[in-house]
Design a protein around this motif. Structure first.
Motif, PDB file in Angstrom:
ATOM      1  N   ALA A   1      -8.154   2.560  11.265  1.00  0.00           N
ATOM      2  CA  ALA A   1      -7.198   1.792  11.148  1.00  0.00           C
ATOM      3  C   ALA A   1      -7.791   0.450  11.298  1.00  0.00           C
ATOM      4  CB  ALA A   1      -6.538   1.974  12.531  1.00  0.00           C
ATOM      5  N   ALA A   2      -8.939   0.104  11.843  1.00  0.00           N
ATOM      6  CA  ALA A   2      -9.483  -1.287  11.845  1.00  0.00           C
ATOM      7  C   ALA A   2      -9.963  -1.947  10.449  1.00  0.00           C
ATOM      8  CB  ALA A   2     -10.633  -1.220  12.438  1.00  0.00           C
ATOM      9  N   ALA A   3     -10.301  -0.873   9.619  1.00  0.00           N
ATOM     10  CA  ALA A   3     -10.513  -1.239   8.219  1.00  0.00           C
ATOM     11  C   ALA A   3      -9.208  -1.594   7.448  1.00  0.00           C
ATOM     12  CB  ALA A   3     -11.242  -0.397   7.563  1.00  0.00           C
ATOM     13  N   ILE A   4      -8.298  -0.828   7.658  1.00  0.00           N
ATOM     14  CA  ILE A   4      -6.989  -1.142   7.373  1.00  0.00           C
ATOM     15  C   ILE A   4      -6.271  -2.267   7.634  1.00  0.00           C
ATOM     16  CG2 ILE A   4      -4.461  -0.234   7.050  1.00  0.00           C
ATOM     17  CD1 ILE A   4      -5.643   2.593   7.179  1.00  0.00           C
ATOM     18  N   LEU A   5      -6.292  -2.637   8.980  1.00  0.00           N
ATOM     19  CA  LEU A   5      -6.044  -3.952   9.610  1.00  0.00           C
ATOM     20  C   LEU A   5      -6.292  -5.146   8.830  1.00  0.00           C
ATOM     21  CD1 LEU A   5      -4.055  -5.396  11.562  1.00  0.00           C
ATOM     22  CD2 LEU A   5      -5.935  -5.054  13.313  1.00  0.00           C
ATOM     23  N   TYR A   6      -7.830  -5.167   8.743  1.00  0.00           N
ATOM     24  CA  TYR A   6      -8.414  -6.087   8.190  1.00  0.00           C
ATOM     25  C   TYR A   6      -7.856  -6.309   6.802  1.00  0.00           C
ATOM     26  CZ  TYR A   6     -11.754  -8.986   5.694  1.00  0.00           C
ATOM     27  OH  TYR A   6     -12.644 -10.016   4.877  1.00  0.00           O
ATOM     28  N   ALA A   7      -7.814  -5.286   5.949  1.00  0.00           N
ATOM     29  CA  ALA A   7      -7.528  -5.407   4.456  1.00  0.00           C
ATOM     30  C   ALA A   7      -5.831  -5.996   4.423  1.00  0.00           C
ATOM     31  CB  ALA A   7      -7.193  -3.927   3.877  1.00  0.00           C
ATOM     32  N   LEU A   8      -5.145  -5.501   5.336  1.00  0.00           N
ATOM     33  CA  LEU A   8      -3.881  -6.270   5.571  1.00  0.00           C
ATOM     34  C   LEU A   8      -3.838  -7.854   5.683  1.00  0.00           C
ATOM     35  CD1 LEU A   8      -1.759  -3.321   7.176  1.00  0.00           C
ATOM     36  CD2 LEU A   8      -1.923  -3.881   4.768  1.00  0.00           C
ATOM     37  N   GLY A   9      -4.961  -8.224   6.705  1.00  0.00           N
ATOM     38  CA  GLY A   9      -5.096  -9.215   7.212  1.00  0.00           C
ATOM     39  C   GLY A   9      -5.378 -10.197   6.077  1.00  0.00           C
ATOM     40  N   VAL A  10      -6.119  -9.838   5.002  1.00  0.00           N
ATOM     41  CA  VAL A  10      -6.636 -10.729   4.003  1.00  0.00           C
ATOM     42  C   VAL A  10      -5.636 -10.662   2.614  1.00  0.00           C
ATOM     43  CG1 VAL A  10      -8.834 -10.884   4.879  1.00  0.00           C
ATOM     44  CG2 VAL A  10      -8.146  -9.156   3.098  1.00  0.00           C
ATOM     45  N   GLY A  11      -4.224  -9.995   3.015  1.00  0.00           N
ATOM     46  CA  GLY A  11      -3.354 -10.046   1.896  1.00  0.00           C
ATOM     47  C   GLY A  11      -3.552  -8.884   1.122  1.00  0.00           C
ATOM     48  N   ALA A  12      -4.321  -7.713   1.233  1.00  0.00           N
ATOM     49  CA  ALA A  12      -4.102  -6.633   0.663  1.00  0.00           C
ATOM     50  C   ALA A  12      -2.721  -5.937   0.431  1.00  0.00           C
ATOM     51  CB  ALA A  12      -5.157  -5.788   0.704  1.00  0.00           C
ATOM     52  N   GLY A  13      -2.139  -5.467  -0.585  1.00  0.00           N
ATOM     53  CA  GLY A  13      -0.877  -4.977  -0.629  1.00  0.00           C
ATOM     54  C   GLY A  13       0.287  -5.771  -0.360  1.00  0.00           C
ATOM     55  N   ALA A  14       0.207  -7.168  -0.123  1.00  0.00           N
ATOM     56  CA  ALA A  14       1.303  -7.856  -0.016  1.00  0.00           C
ATOM     57  C   ALA A  14       2.105  -8.279  -1.203  1.00  0.00           C
ATOM     58  CB  ALA A  14       0.658  -9.462   0.460  1.00  0.00           C
ATOM     59  N   ALA A  15       1.590  -8.403  -2.175  1.00  0.00           N
ATOM     60  CA  ALA A  15       2.091  -8.621  -3.531  1.00  0.00           C
ATOM     61  C   ALA A  15       2.772  -7.349  -4.113  1.00  0.00           C
ATOM     62  CB  ALA A  15       1.263  -9.332  -4.698  1.00  0.00           C
TER      63      ALA A  15
ATOM     64  N   PRO B   1       2.590  -3.375  -2.714  1.00  0.00           N
ATOM     65  CA  PRO B   1       2.165  -2.425  -1.655  1.00  0.00           C
ATOM     66  C   PRO B   1       1.323  -1.174  -2.339  1.00  0.00           C
ATOM     67  CG  PRO B   1       4.327  -3.076  -1.091  1.00  0.00           C
ATOM     68  CD  PRO B   1       4.057  -3.408  -2.495  1.00  0.00           C
ATOM     69  N   ALA B   2       1.830  -0.908  -3.492  1.00  0.00           N
ATOM     70  CA  ALA B   2       0.897   0.378  -4.186  1.00  0.00           C
ATOM     71  C   ALA B   2      -0.246  -0.044  -4.819  1.00  0.00           C
ATOM     72  CB  ALA B   2       1.991   1.012  -5.205  1.00  0.00           C
ATOM     73  N   ALA B   3      -0.751  -1.338  -4.700  1.00  0.00           N
ATOM     74  CA  ALA B   3      -1.705  -1.877  -5.646  1.00  0.00           C
ATOM     75  C   ALA B   3      -3.228  -1.445  -5.064  1.00  0.00           C
ATOM     76  CB  ALA B   3      -1.732  -3.234  -5.996  1.00  0.00           C
ATOM     77  N   GLU B   4      -3.364  -1.488  -3.907  1.00  0.00           N
ATOM     78  CA  GLU B   4      -4.609  -1.601  -3.327  1.00  0.00           C
ATOM     79  C   GLU B   4      -4.529  -0.578  -2.104  1.00  0.00           C
ATOM     80  OE1 GLU B   4      -6.450  -5.529  -2.826  1.00  0.00           O
ATOM     81  OE2 GLU B   4      -4.132  -5.698  -2.832  1.00  0.00           O
ATOM     82  N   LEU B   5      -4.090   0.930  -2.469  1.00  0.00           N
ATOM     83  CA  LEU B   5      -3.743   1.815  -1.535  1.00  0.00           C
ATOM     84  C   LEU B   5      -5.100   2.406  -0.891  1.00  0.00           C
ATOM     85  CD1 LEU B   5      -0.893   3.860  -2.730  1.00  0.00           C
ATOM     86  CD2 LEU B   5      -1.075   2.308  -0.930  1.00  0.00           C
ATOM     87  N   GLU B   6      -6.216   2.093  -1.547  1.00  0.00           N
ATOM     88  CA  GLU B   6      -7.497   2.832  -1.071  1.00  0.00           C
ATOM     89  C   GLU B   6      -7.999   1.896   0.095  1.00  0.00           C
ATOM     90  OE1 GLU B   6      -8.729   0.398  -4.960  1.00  0.00           O
ATOM     91  OE2 GLU B   6      -6.772   1.176  -4.163  1.00  0.00           O
ATOM     92  N   PHE B   7      -7.759   0.703   0.119  1.00  0.00           N
ATOM     93  CA  PHE B   7      -8.064  -0.304   1.159  1.00  0.00           C
ATOM     94  C   PHE B   7      -7.199  -0.116   2.232  1.00  0.00           C
ATOM     95  CE2 PHE B   7      -9.859  -1.818  -2.898  1.00  0.00           C
ATOM     96  CZ  PHE B   7     -11.401  -1.689  -2.474  1.00  0.00           C
ATOM     97  N   THR B   8      -5.891  -0.052   1.816  1.00  0.00           N
ATOM     98  CA  THR B   8      -4.581  -0.093   2.911  1.00  0.00           C
ATOM     99  C   THR B   8      -3.926   1.225   3.596  1.00  0.00           C
ATOM    100  OG1 THR B   8      -2.987  -0.253   1.114  1.00  0.00           O
ATOM    101  CG2 THR B   8      -3.815  -2.282   1.833  1.00  0.00           C
TER     102      THR B   8
END
Length: 286
Positions: free
Chosen positions: A22-36, A38-45
């Protein structure tokens, strides 16, 4: 009270640090992963699920460093401190969940004239086998603490190539980006409290420099490292101007060699907010 120069080189007590999926996922979301998309960076989010294995953004290591603003430095006004530069060396990929022992030290305090540049180094040792996973080197700018007669920080050669970027990515940060990113552990009120931000000389709370750094890391990972975090060996940049949450960022990347690239991050008006960027990747042997 001036900064305590005697702390330079002194090893701090080791700190145990753990993180989970969950911590690694929260970081990815915090730097914009999946914002544009949501299906583009699922391996990180998202977590490991079936054929998909969770991976970790390399720059996640930077938010695991404890106590950059340790009281051992002396008494100082936190509103006068900004993150100036960050350098990451990865000896092996970060796992989705891990336990490490972090050994850190103040590596240098440099006299930059109107300010002091405090450099903190941290090594991450795997708690199981003792091998070093990553090394993070952070530079903090203490405004008003210079002029003590010390040496300036050494300069490193860097030049922006006189050609079009090999890759260019544009990201839209969100108005609440800093509020999300601060959940990774950096609760500095400069990024959330309007009154504190004004006292520090900013019109409103600014985005964490490490958040901008993470956006740039995603761009370099996707292009130069071909989306494989296991290939990233190093990532460094200097924070040269503040970013307000909600502003747009463009990451321009120039390949320097098969294993190195340089990059800059700019706002739409051309202001460079991350400068002197350098990235290294592991090149597969033929």
């Amino acid at each position: 009270m001036p900064l305590d120069l005697a702390v330079v080189g002194r090893e701090r007590p080791p700190v145990k640090r753990s993180w989970d999926s969950a911590a690694a996922i929260l970081y990815a979301l915090g730097v914009g992963a999946g914002a544009a998309d949501p299906a583009a960076e699922l391996e990180f989010t998202t977590e490991t699920d079936g054929d998909r294995v969770q991976r970790v953004l390399p720059t996640f290591a930077s938010v695991l460093v404890p106590g950059r603003l340790s009281g051992e430095l002396g008494t100082f006004d936190r509103s006068r401190v900004v993150h100036a530069e960050e350098e990451l060396t990865l000896h092996r990929p970060l796992p989705a969940a891990g336990d490490v022992v972090i050994r850190s030290r103040v590596a240098g305090i440099h006299d930059q004239g109107s300010a002091a540049l405090v450099v903190v180094e941290a090594d991450f040792d795997d708690a199981t086998d003792g091998q070093t996973i990553a090394t993070v080197r952070s530079g903090l700018f203490f405004r008003g603490e210079g002029g003590f007669g010390g040496a300036r920080a050494p300069k490193t050669a860097w030049a922006r190539p006189e050609r079009q970027p090999d890759w260019s990515s544009t990201y839209q940060t969100r108005p609440e980006q800093a509020l999300l990113f601060r959940l990774n552990g950096d609760r500095n009120p400069l990024h959330a409290d309007p009154g504190f931000a004004r006292r520090a000389g900013f019109p409103r709370p600014i985005l964490h420099g490490l958040c901008t750094y993470g956006f740039a890391g995603r761009a370099v990972l996707r292009s130069f490292a071909e989306g494989d975090p296991g290939r990233v060996t190093s990532f460094a940049a200097r924070m040269s101007a503040p970013v307000l949450p909600g502003e747009q960022l463009t990451v321009n990347i120039w390949q320097d060699s098969p294993s190195t690239a340089v990059f800059q991050v700019t706002k739409p008006d051309g202001t460079v907010v991350l400068d002197r960027g350098r990235a290294g990747v592991r090149v597969e042997e033929a």
